[in-house]
Design a protein around this motif. Structure first.
Motif, PDB file in Angstrom:
ATOM      1  N   SER A  35       0.862  -1.220   0.047  1.00  0.00           N
ATOM      2  CA  SER A  35      -0.085  -0.047  -0.019  1.00  0.00           C
ATOM      3  C   SER A  35       0.762   1.148  -0.049  1.00  0.00           C
ATOM      4  O   SER A  35       1.985   1.260   0.388  1.00  0.00           O
ATOM      5  N   THR A  36       0.372   2.321  -0.413  1.00  0.00           N
ATOM      6  CA  THR A  36       1.040   3.719  -0.241  1.00  0.00           C
ATOM      7  C   THR A  36       1.276   3.829   1.128  1.00  0.00           C
ATOM      8  O   THR A  36       2.449   4.496   1.305  1.00  0.00           O
ATOM      9  N   LYS A  37       0.826   3.527   2.014  1.00  0.00           N
ATOM     10  CA  LYS A  37       1.052   3.851   3.361  1.00  0.00           C
ATOM     11  C   LYS A  37       2.331   3.205   3.748  1.00  0.00           C
ATOM     12  O   LYS A  37       3.183   3.638   4.317  1.00  0.00           O
ATOM     13  N   HIS A  41       6.192   4.883   4.676  1.00  0.00           N
ATOM     14  CA  HIS A  41       6.696   4.591   5.793  1.00  0.00           C
ATOM     15  C   HIS A  41       8.250   4.127   5.502  1.00  0.00           C
ATOM     16  O   HIS A  41       9.182   4.882   6.068  1.00  0.00           O
TER      17      HIS A  41
END
Length: 341
Positions: A35-37, A41
């Motif tokens: 995911s982009t998240k 990170h």
């Protein structure tokens, strides 16, 4: 680019793919990789520290070493290897999936006559750094490979330590192969006839992730299948240590990642590509990680001011675990060259 020897156990945050045969059904909710998240990170937040120890060209993948090399020389040799392997020299259009800070894009146009180099990344920080260089004939897109719609065919595709982000944390081999296959299917669509795809990946041993984590180095090194002798208490303690180290890396450094095996990539590409070349180069990973660890230790105080002491400690622990997994034969640096059928 991704880490090495990291058994990610966290579950993916995307929907799993609906498949028809071996490709994802058009219009269906499909898994798109990390995911982009998770990417933000790892590459944007933790990346503030990485940039302190990756070397002059900010290449975040295992180099290709020869005697007397500096880290920079070994990294450039690795880039040249993939350009040659993909037959990208003088090509009209080449795609770099997971382009990082743009070192390969720049190398292709500056030294190898590529007319247009396109890079994909999910990291805004990486893309901003590439654009700030003002390199001619280099284009970077903050875009998932799943969503990529090229405006023309590519002569070659190069993927250096990005495959680790494609399958998520699923423990099911069949799901990982299906997700890798969707990537190979898209590369097949993007490439010209007989076009090549050069891949570098951190990979588990031939026995798969579970055996690679649990078995002793002596049993992993044995010819044929691992021995059936009863594990010792020492083996069990080492296995627990490996699982804990892998889970720690999954939570703190590499969320939503999973390292492939050679057989998973071969099965995923069957009928679309043939493998024309392959190498297993664990010593390249060992030397690269050794150089990174030394530089990370030299820069840890500056890193702590950027991302915090705990995050720096997490990264250094992951680097040491990755190094040990390579030294013990649990993982390798895998280089495969595929040709479109």
């Amino acid at each position: 680019m991704s880490g090495n020897g990291k058994p990610a156990a966290s579950q993916p945050t995307h929907d799993t793919p609906t498949t028809r045969g071996t490709s994802v059904e058009k219009g269906a909710s499909a898994y798109k990789g990390s995911s982009t998240k998770a990417i933000l990170h790892h590459y944007d937040y933790l990346g503030d520290f990485y940039r302190l120890f990756l070397g002059e060209d900010l290449v975040y993948s295992h180099a290709m070493w020869e005697a007397g090399d500096t880290l920079e020389a070994a990294q450039r040799r690795k880039l040249d290897h993939h350009i040659a392997a993909a037959r990208a020299e003088g090509a009209e259009r080449v795609l770099d999936v997971g382009c990082g800070y743009g070192s390969l894009l720049h190398r292709m146009v500056e030294c190898h006559g590529v007319q247009r180099a396109v890079g994909l990344t999910l990291s805004p920080a990486e893309a901003a750094r590439v654009r700030a260089q003002g390199w001619p004939r280099c284009e970077v897109r903050v875009e998932n490979w799943f969503d990529h719609r090229p405006d023309g065919p590519y002569d070659a595709v190069i993927v250096i330590e990005a495959v680790e982000h494609f399958a998520g944390g699923t423990l099911w081999r069949s799901r990982r192969v299906a997700r890798y296959r969707e990537f190979f299917r898209r590369c097949h669509d993007w490439l010209r006839p007989a076009g090549r795809l050069s891949v570098q990946a951190n990979a588990w041993s031939r026995y798969g992730w579970l055996a690679s984590v649990l078995l002793s180095p002596e049993r992993l090194a044995a010819d044929g299948a691992p021995g059936r002798s009863r594990p010792t208490g020492r083996d069990a303690a080492a296995a627990v240590r490996n699982l804990r180290s892998g889970l720690h890396a999954s939570r703190t450094v590499f969320p939503e990642c999973f390292v492939p095996t050679r057989s998973e990539l071969a099965d995923a590409s069957a009928g679309l590509f043939r493998i024309v070349s392959e190498r297993r180069d664990p010593e390249d990973g060992i030397r690269t990680l050794g150089a990174w660890i030394e530089l990370a230790e030299e820069n840890q105080e500056d890193g702590a001011r950027l991302i915090g002491r705990r995050a720096v400690d997490d990264i250094q622990r992951e680097l040491r675990t990755s190094l040990r997994f390579l030294q013990e034969g649990r993982a390798t640096t895998l280089r495969l060259v595929f040709e479109k059928l």
